[in-house]
Design a protein around this motif. Structure first.
Motif, mmCIF file in Angstrom:
data_model
loop_
_atom_site.group_PDB
_atom_site.id
_atom_site.type_symbol
_atom_site.label_atom_id
_atom_site.label_comp_id
_atom_site.label_asym_id
_atom_site.label_seq_id
_atom_site.Cartn_x
_atom_site.Cartn_y
_atom_site.Cartn_z
ATOM 1 N N ARG A 8 0.833 -1.200 0.000
ATOM 2 C CA ARG A 8 0.000 0.000 0.000
ATOM 3 C C ARG A 8 0.872 1.256 0.000
ATOM 4 O O ARG A 8 0.596 2.222 -0.705
ATOM 5 C CB ARG A 8 -0.931 0.023 1.208
ATOM 6 C CG ARG A 8 -1.968 -1.100 1.224
ATOM 7 C CD ARG A 8 -2.886 -0.980 2.427
ATOM 8 N NE ARG A 8 -3.720 0.199 2.327
ATOM 9 C CZ ARG A 8 -3.956 1.024 3.333
ATOM 10 N NH1 ARG A 8 -3.376 0.827 4.508
ATOM 11 N NH2 ARG A 8 -4.747 2.076 3.168
ATOM 12 N N GLU A 9 1.925 1.224 0.811
ATOM 13 C CA GLU A 9 2.798 2.384 0.856
ATOM 14 C C GLU A 9 3.535 2.588 -0.452
ATOM 15 O O GLU A 9 3.699 3.727 -0.923
ATOM 16 C CB GLU A 9 3.797 2.218 2.011
ATOM 17 C CG GLU A 9 3.148 2.246 3.389
ATOM 18 C CD GLU A 9 4.139 1.909 4.492
ATOM 19 O OE1 GLU A 9 5.285 1.512 4.151
ATOM 20 O OE2 GLU A 9 3.789 2.025 5.679
ATOM 21 N N ALA A 10 3.972 1.493 -1.072
ATOM 22 C CA ALA A 10 4.685 1.617 -2.359
ATOM 23 C C ALA A 10 3.775 2.163 -3.439
ATOM 24 O O ALA A 10 4.226 2.854 -4.367
ATOM 25 C CB ALA A 10 5.260 0.257 -2.767
ATOM 26 N N GLY A 11 2.495 1.879 -3.349
ATOM 27 C CA GLY A 11 1.566 2.337 -4.373
ATOM 28 C C GLY A 11 1.317 3.826 -4.364
ATOM 29 O O GLY A 11 0.773 4.360 -5.347
ATOM 30 N N VAL A 12 1.663 4.505 -3.277
ATOM 31 C CA VAL A 12 1.426 5.950 -3.217
ATOM 32 C C VAL A 12 2.730 6.741 -3.171
ATOM 33 O O VAL A 12 2.708 7.963 -2.967
ATOM 34 C CB VAL A 12 0.559 6.310 -1.981
ATOM 35 C CG1 VAL A 12 -0.802 5.652 -2.075
ATOM 36 C CG2 VAL A 12 1.258 5.931 -0.678
#
Length: 956
Positions: free
Chosen positions: A83-87
């Motif tokens: 999730r963090e990598a996606g933003v």
């Protein structure tokens, strides 16, 4: 021939060009000008459509024009690291680059203003005590972490927000920045902290490390979401009382997005692509609309989701902008098509007339060649070759000049138009010439137009054309012209009307000549009889020259009426908005003007008349009058003003209607109305005597007082002739309608009452209308000297607002060019028709001079000879132009050309009306030119001796 060698012969084309260089040059110039106009027209249309499309996209609100791809935050079912990598910025840039490349043509993104990141969709209630609370309501703030902050902003104070350590969903401290406007409105400074609640753990602390200033405040980066640049004070929709609170946006560091995943602010990913209209052209509008529709809900959306995720959606208002541009273009195109088809037809007729003139001059030469065995194919081939040598380079040069003169536009319509001009001349001249020599002819008898009868074939052909033209005009009249889009039947109305008029007038033309020749023959002088005889047998009165003149005059009259109608519509709209040449009023509806300001403005140099008005909006009509017989529910009773305090003509459940009361000084207002052209009324109707006499100082108005009023037709229909009590801020009284007017100065509403301000309890004016030409600077200085609550409006400045859009300006220029071209071709048609018979006239004068004709008599003879044809063309042109305008006016609305695109302008239909000067001036020019040419010919013939003209063997 000696030694078996044939005698050398000079080439035909070179010999002909050397023999008549003047005619070749004149034909080349005519073809050059016509090809230039024909090629420039489609390029000019493309140019103004292109500029109009680009103008509309550039001036549109960035939030509407930008194409934005958004999707919710990564799902909670995903691992935290994913999730963090996606933003994070690398992933956002990868998706943004792929989306930018996937945008279909002709949609192009302005990559210098592209922004993408993570933003909160749900504002957060900021409870910090140092934040402003106008109505005790705390502000609500949004947060965004988007790319490109350093490229689009300038650091004013502090430092740029950064992320010294990697930010994760578990981070509880990030850095941010705000703009100067946000900092000033919300009392923020470097070091201020804000707290956001999180789902787990402590709150997220945002520390303001910098104050920024946008490099381009109007650009898409800052204007797509205005709260990013400027905070706003908005009403609280959940409060039962009128309470306002501040809302704004805090800019986080670029890589601080993962921290927002732990908040309850519904963070959302976005990629914003502002359009780049610099490469768009007018014809791209249709494709652009299809592309936007595909991106919003079509195959384009599937491609976007394949790149950005299955939950991505595309939001943009670009399609509505392009559709509004297309509606304006479709409204303007029929009007432009009328000018194009009219000028194109008259140009074609003039080119054919030129070919006829050349054929007439060479008739004897070609008849001799035909009598000596020349074949039609051989003669036609030589004529085609010598014509092409002159016409083809002229057409190519005209195309080149059109491309250079009009820089933007498609080349192939211009090339087709210039090629069509060249083909018409190359084919018309040989064909017309050879058809006259199918059989070898000898010199025959004179053709007298008065006595000669047209052949049966010509009669049948003319009747067929006449029936078809009348049928087309009848169908057009029954069907109407407001179907939308370009219709050839509508655009060809001037051609149809001119064709009918030409065929009818040519047949009727001999009748008055025959009637006038009989009494002239019994007079002692020979000038009148000779002029009528010459006018009757002259070929200058044929159908082709007359058709050219009627077409040119009708097109010029139509174009002039369109231009005059545009000017009148703009003047009327400016007058409706201002009320006079200048206007001083308060910023609020109830602000009154001090007496000192009224006196100062009235005494300024250039002021001819000053009319103080007291305008009160929202005066409630009596309930009985408003609901009497349902008279107030008709469509004609609704207001048309859209400005502040406008009377919308709406009604409540009880049937009461709101109207506008205007208190005037009858004498000054009627003078102003007459000066500006507004409807006036006898000032004595509002005379303040008897029950409407002025009140004494401090006295209150009572309901027993009856004031005479001038009402709009809608209000008069509701009130009738009875007395009705009304309650106003200016006093309570009864009103009785004593007259009606359609309009009142400074109001666009159709619901109003005009009363004598001297009869009101409160008489202080709220508006001052001025006529004349006062100095704007002095007028504004007088208003500013009495405080900042007064504004000055000028009619000239209001009118200047209506000429800003490229599409309107381009269409207007095309119509001006059409009027000029129509006038030019009309004059050229007169010259060609007179030049065709110039040799005969010179020979006639030479013969008559040997019989004692004086120079003055010769000039009068030629002038009288040219007068019938000129009067016929002028009268027919007036009739044709008027009939064309009457035929097309029901379906032509000049609003798109005159007022479209101006916020707040009156958009009621503006119909086309016949303009007297546009009808009369071209027709008078034809008569004047015919007389001038005849006088010049007579003067030139008098300078040459009779021996030069009367040569032995001359058959003229």
């Amino acid at each position: 021939m000696r030694d078996g060698k044939r005698a050398a012969s000079a080439p035909w084309i070179r010999t002909r060009l050397r023999t008549a260089p003047g005619a070749a040059v004149a034909l080349a110039v005519l073809v050059l000008v016509t090809a230039f106009l024909a090629a420039a027209f489609p390029r000019a249309v493309d140019a103004y459509e292109t500029k109009g499309l680009r103008h509309d996209i550039r001036l549109a609100d960035a939030g509407r024009s930008a194409v934005e791809v958004s999707r919710p935050q990564p799902g909670l079912e995903l691992p935290r690291e994913q999730r963090e990598a996606g933003v994070r910025t690398p992933e956002l840039k990868r998706i943004g680059g792929a989306l930018g490349k996937a945008l279909p043509e002709p949609l192009r993104a302005d990559m210098s203003s592209v922004a993408y990141g993570l933003r909160t969709m749900k504002p957060v209630l900021a409870t910090e005590p140092w934040l402003p609370r106008p109505d005790t309501v705390p502000p609500q703030l949004s947060y965004t972490a988007q790319t490109g902050l350093k490229e689009h902003a300038r650091l004013v104070k502090g430092a740029w927000p950064t992320t010294p350590d990697a930010v994760t969903a578990g981070s509880r401290a990030v850095r941010g920045a705000v703009t100067e406007e946000t900092a000033a409105a919300l009392n923020m400074k470097v070091g201020s902290t804000l707290r956001l609640p999180t789902a787990v753990g402590g709150p997220l602390t945002v520390t303001i490390t910098g104050i920024l200033a946008p490099r381009d405040p109007g650009g898409s980066y800052w204007s797509a979401d205005p709260l990013v640049r400027t905070p706003s004070l908005i009403p609280d929709p959940a409060s039962p009382f009128p309470q306002n609170y501040w809302t704004g946006t805090v800019l986080l560091a670029e890589d601080a997005g993962p921290a927002l995943l732990a908040t309850a602010t519904e963070p959302s990913l976005f990629w914003r692509f502002p359009p780049d209209p610099s490469e768009l052209t007018g014809p791209d509008g249709t494709r652009l609309t299809a592309v936007v529709n595909s991106l919003e809900s079509g195959p384009g959306l599937l491609k976007v989701r394949a790149i950005a995720g299955d939950t991505a959606e595309v939001l943009t208002g670009l399609g509505h902008i392009v559709q509004a541009n297309a509606r304006m273009r479709d409204a303007i195109s029929p009007v432009i098509a009328v000018a194009a088809l009219g000028i194109g037809s008259v140009a074609a007729v003039v080119l054919v007339m030129t070919g006829a003139l050349i054929a007439a001059r060479r008739k004897a030469e070609l008849a001799l060649m035909r009598s000596r065995g020349g074949s039609l194919r051989g003669i036609g081939g030589r004529l085609l070759a010598e014509t092409a040598v002159t016409v083809v380079p002229a057409s190519a040069l005209g195309l080149l000049l059109a491309v250079l003169a009009v820089g933007e536009g498609r080349w192939w319509p211009a090339a087709l138009a210039a090629t069509g001009v060249g083909l018409l001349v190359c084919v018309a001249l040989p064909l017309r010439t050879t058809l006259q020599h199918i059989r070898p002819t000898l010199h025959g008898a004179r053709e007298d137009m008065v006595s000669a009868r047209p052949s049966r074939r010509r009669t049948v052909a003319e009747l067929t054309l006449l029936v078809l033209a009348v049928g087309a005009v009848t169908a057009l009249r029954r069907r109407g012209t407001s179907g939308g889009g370009t219709d050839l039947l509508v655009s060809g109305a001037p051609v149809l009307v001119a064709l009918i008029a030409a065929l009818v007038l040519v047949r009727l033309y001999p009748l008055p000549l025959r009637l006038a020749a009989r009494p002239m023959a019994r007079l002692r002088g020979a000038i009148g009889f000779l002029s009528l005889a010459r006018a009757g047998r002259s070929s200058a009165g044929g159908a082709l020259p007359l058709l050219a003149l009627l077409l040119a005059l009708a097109t010029a009259a139509f174009g002039g009426s369109v231009i005059a109608g545009i000017g009148d519509a703009r003047e009327d709209a400016a007058l409706t908005a201002v009320g006079a040449d200048a206007r001083i009023s308060g910023r609020s509806e109830r602000a009154t003007l001090p007496d000192e300001l009224v006196r100062t403005a009235r005494d300024l140099d250039g002021v001819r008349n000053a009319a103080p008005l007291r305008i009160e909006f929202g005066v409630t009509m009596p309930e009985t009058a408003a609901g009497d017989g349902g008279a107030g529910s008709g469509p004609d009773d609704s207001g048309t003003d859209t400005g502040p305090g406008a009377d919308t003509g709406g009604g409540d459940a009880a049937g009461a209607r709101a109207t506008t009361m205007v208190g005037v000084d009858p004498a000054s207002y009627t003078r102003l109305a007459r000066t500006t052209g507004l409807p006036d009324f006898p000032s004595g109707l509002l005379k303040a005597t008897g029950p409407s006499a002025p009140l004494s100082e401090g006295a209150e108005s009572g309901p027993e007082r009856v004031l005479p009023v001038i009402a709009s037709p809608a209000v008069a229909a509701r009130l009738g002739k009875e007395q009705h009590a009304v309650d106003t801020l200016s006093g309570n009284f009864k009103v009785q309608v004593v007259g009606t007017v359609e309009r009142v100065a400074s109001l666009a509403s159709t619901n109003f009452l005009i009363v004598n301000s001297a009869s009101l309890e409160e008489r202080a004016p709220t508006t001052l209308l001025l006529t004349g030409a006062p100095d704007p600077g002095k007028l504004r200085a007088a208003a500013d000297g009495n405080g900042e609550e007064f504004v000055v409006q000028l009619r000239s400045e209001e009118r200047a607002r209506y000429v800003n859009t490229p599409m309107q300006a381009g269409a207007e220029r095309i119509y001006l060019a059409a009027v000029a071209a129509g006038a030019g071709y009309a004059l050229l048609a007169v010259l060609l028709s007179l030049l065709q018979t110039a040799p005969e006239r010179k020979t006639l004068l030479a013969r008559l001079r040997t019989m004692g004709l004086t120079t003055g008599q010769g000039r009068r003879l030629l002038a009288f000879e040219a007068t019938p044809q000129a009067l016929l063309a002028a009268g027919g042109g007036l009739l044709t132009g008027w009939a064309t305008i009457v035929l097309l006016s029901p379906g032509i609305d000049l609003v798109p050309l005159a007022l479209a695109g101006v916020a707040g302008s009156d958009t009621s239909p503006v119909t086309l009306r016949a303009d007297l000067w546009s009808l009369a001036l071209p027709a008078a020019g034809v008569v004047a030119l015919a007389a001038a040419v005849a006088g010049v010919q007579a003067w030139w013939a008098s300078r040459r001796g009779s021996i030069t003209e009367l040569r032995a063997g001359d058959s003229r």
